[in-house]
Design an enzyme around this catalytic site. Structure first.
Site, PDB file in Angstrom:
ATOM      1  N   HIS A   1      25.907  21.320  -3.800  1.00 31.35           N
ATOM      2  CA  HIS A   1      27.246  20.853  -4.181  1.00 31.35           C
ATOM      3  C   HIS A   1      27.226  19.374  -4.568  1.00 31.35           C
ATOM      4  O   HIS A   1      26.237  18.667  -4.329  1.00 31.35           O
ATOM      5  CB  HIS A   1      28.211  21.030  -3.001  1.00 31.35           C
ATOM      6  CG  HIS A   1      27.861  20.152  -1.818  1.00 31.35           C
ATOM      7  ND1 HIS A   1      26.762  20.404  -1.020  1.00 31.35           N
ATOM      8  CD2 HIS A   1      28.415  19.009  -1.351  1.00 31.35           C
ATOM      9  CE1 HIS A   1      26.670  19.466  -0.104  1.00 31.35           C
ATOM     10  NE2 HIS A   1      27.658  18.592  -0.279  1.00 31.35           N
TER      11      HIS A   1
ATOM     12  N   ASP B   1      29.873  16.175  -3.701  1.00 34.20           N
ATOM     13  CA  ASP B   1      30.960  15.994  -2.733  1.00 34.20           C
ATOM     14  C   ASP B   1      32.336  15.886  -3.411  1.00 34.20           C
ATOM     15  O   ASP B   1      32.497  15.166  -4.396  1.00 34.20           O
ATOM     16  CB  ASP B   1      30.709  14.737  -1.890  1.00 34.20           C
ATOM     17  CG  ASP B   1      29.547  14.938  -0.910  1.00 34.20           C
ATOM     18  OD1 ASP B   1      29.287  16.090  -0.512  1.00 34.20           O
ATOM     19  OD2 ASP B   1      28.916  13.924  -0.538  1.00 34.20           O
TER      20      ASP B   1
ATOM     21  N   HIS C   1      23.483  17.989  -4.112  1.00 32.81           N
ATOM     22  CA  HIS C   1      22.612  17.852  -2.953  1.00 32.81           C
ATOM     23  C   HIS C   1      22.774  19.039  -2.021  1.00 32.81           C
ATOM     24  O   HIS C   1      23.733  19.817  -2.127  1.00 32.81           O
ATOM     25  CB  HIS C   1      22.857  16.529  -2.218  1.00 32.81           C
ATOM     26  CG  HIS C   1      24.252  16.335  -1.742  1.00 32.81           C
ATOM     27  ND1 HIS C   1      25.284  15.975  -2.583  1.00 32.81           N
ATOM     28  CD2 HIS C   1      24.812  16.451  -0.510  1.00 32.81           C
ATOM     29  CE1 HIS C   1      26.402  15.881  -1.891  1.00 32.81           C
ATOM     30  NE2 HIS C   1      26.155  16.171  -0.626  1.00 32.81           N
TER      31      HIS C   1
ATOM     32  N   ARG D   1      28.827   9.608   7.447  1.00 31.81           N
ATOM     33  CA  ARG D   1      29.028   9.610   5.985  1.00 31.81           C
ATOM     34  C   ARG D   1      30.294   8.873   5.584  1.00 31.81           C
ATOM     35  O   ARG D   1      31.355   9.111   6.158  1.00 31.81           O
ATOM     36  CB  ARG D   1      29.111  11.050   5.472  1.00 31.81           C
ATOM     37  CG  ARG D   1      29.371  11.129   3.968  1.00 31.81           C
ATOM     38  CD  ARG D   1      29.411  12.561   3.473  1.00 31.81           C
ATOM     39  NE  ARG D   1      30.695  12.851   2.855  1.00 31.81           N
ATOM     40  CZ  ARG D   1      31.107  14.072   2.511  1.00 31.81           C
ATOM     41  NH1 ARG D   1      30.352  15.120   2.747  1.00 31.81           N
ATOM     42  NH2 ARG D   1      32.280  14.237   1.954  1.00 31.81           N
TER      43      ARG D   1
HETATM   44  C1  OGA Z   1      27.029  15.545   3.185  1.00 35.36           C
HETATM   45  C2  OGA Z   1      25.945  16.533   3.055  1.00 35.36           C
HETATM   46  C3  OGA Z   1      23.677  16.971   3.714  1.00 35.36           C
HETATM   47  C4  OGA Z   1      22.802  16.701   4.889  1.00 35.36           C
HETATM   48  O1  OGA Z   1      27.080  14.872   4.220  1.00 35.36           O
HETATM   49  O2  OGA Z   1      27.820  15.406   2.229  1.00 35.36           O
HETATM   50  O3  OGA Z   1      26.012  17.363   2.193  1.00 35.36           O
HETATM   51  O4  OGA Z   1      21.574  16.843   4.731  1.00 35.36           O
HETATM   52  N1  OGA Z   1      24.942  16.389   3.910  1.00 35.36           N
HETATM   53  O5  OGA Z   1      23.330  16.368   5.949  1.00 35.36           O
HETATM   54 MN    MN Z   2      27.703  16.787   0.753  1.00 35.85          MN
END
Ligand code: OGA
Ligand code: MN
Length: 295
Positions: A116, A118, A271, A286
């Protein structure tokens, strides 16, 4: 005070930007993001982010407040719809973690289990996100990044022409119940939360607002259908694009080191969380920068 003495007020940081041996990504070594950045230092970081799409700032032993302040230099921050997982005192920080405290999840444990970008489900998706390692598992827990400019450029001219005018619907709810069935700790969404995430329509191919480069902009996690196509045709086209968009030659795999802060461009990349064994603890913080309406 002369101009020179004003400039010399911030200590100069001699940092290096070292591209990875991968399609995307570079590490930034020798920069402390909690120190004030001069305009020229900021400009170097900003340009490196546009060039490499994902920057790994090594060894950032910094507070949540410093993480938030650094993130804000790139734009206003999002508050995630899952307010249950905000860091106390820092609503701009979403806790990404598989840890349970007395049976209660302290964060979003299955963030990113499908590819995806974000917040693509909102009319203004995210510019970029910054994930800061707090606690890392001894194995697993990698994050993968796929370059969607390369994905676009590698499509056949015929397919490029076909998809260029198309739009697709993105929905936060697309996989929510499926994830909740697997992970019952996922909160049931309130009506107010559901109202915050009504589906958005986005171009299938977007133009990066700063570099002008085109990128594929559909994802397994959030894209539900191509607008105006019969369901079967939409499903087939999306399946083809999803498979294409994450070919190995577009991917950088990030293996986390202690105190890494990873800043990626959601306009250029998708990602994926590769997954952490259940018995190992993983916790990251995050922040998410607001972006523009894709075009
Ligand atoms: C996010 C995500 C991936 C991870 O925090 O947006 O997709 O590896 N994380 O934690
Ligand atoms: Mn993400």
């Amino acid at each position: 005070m002369t101009a020179t003495s004003i400039l010399s007020a911030a200590p100069v940081q001699n940092f290096e930007i070292r591209p990875f041996d991968a399609p995307v990504g570079a590490e930034v070594v020798g920069l402390d993001i909690s120190q004030p950045l001069s305009d020229s230092e900021f400009a170097r970081i900003h340009q490196a982010h546009l060039d490499h799409h994902v920057l790994v700032f090594r060894d950032q032993q910094v507070s949540p407040a410093a993480h938030v302040d650094f993130s804000r230099r790139f734009g206003p921050l999002e508050i995630h719809v899952l307010h249950q997982f905000q860091l106390k005192g820092h609503p701009e920080i979403l806790i990404v973690s598989n840890i349970k405290d007395n049976g209660e999840p302290i964060g979003l444990g299955d963030a990113g289990v499908y590819w995806h970008s974000d917040i693509s489900y909102k009319p203004h998706p995210s510019l970029g996100s910054l994930l800061h390692a707090q606690e890392l598992p001894s194995e697993g827990g990698d994050t993968l990044f796929a370059d969607q400019h390369l994905a676009w450029e590698a499509l056949s001219p015929a397919l490029q022409q076909r998809i260029l005018p198309l739009k697709a619907e993105h929905s936060y709810l697309a996989k929510y119940e499926e994830l909740r069935a697997k992970n019952p700790w996922r909160p049931k969404l309130s009506q107010a939360q559901i109202d915050q995430v009504s589906p958005a329509v986005q171009p299938v191919v977007r133009t990066h607002p700063e570099t002008g480069r085109k990128a594929l902009f559909v994802s397994e996690h959030f894209t539900t259908r191509i607008v105006g196509l019969p369901q079967a045709e939409s499903d087939a086209l999306l399946a083809e694009l999803f498979a294409h968009s994450v070919k190995p030659e577009f991917i950088y795999r990030h293996q986390w080191q202690p105190h890494d802060l990873v800043f990626w461009d959601n306009r250029s990349l998708m990602h994926l969380a590769a997954g952490t064994p259940d018995h190992l603890r993983r916790k990251l913080y995050r922040t998410t920068i607001q972006g523009d309406a894709p075009y």
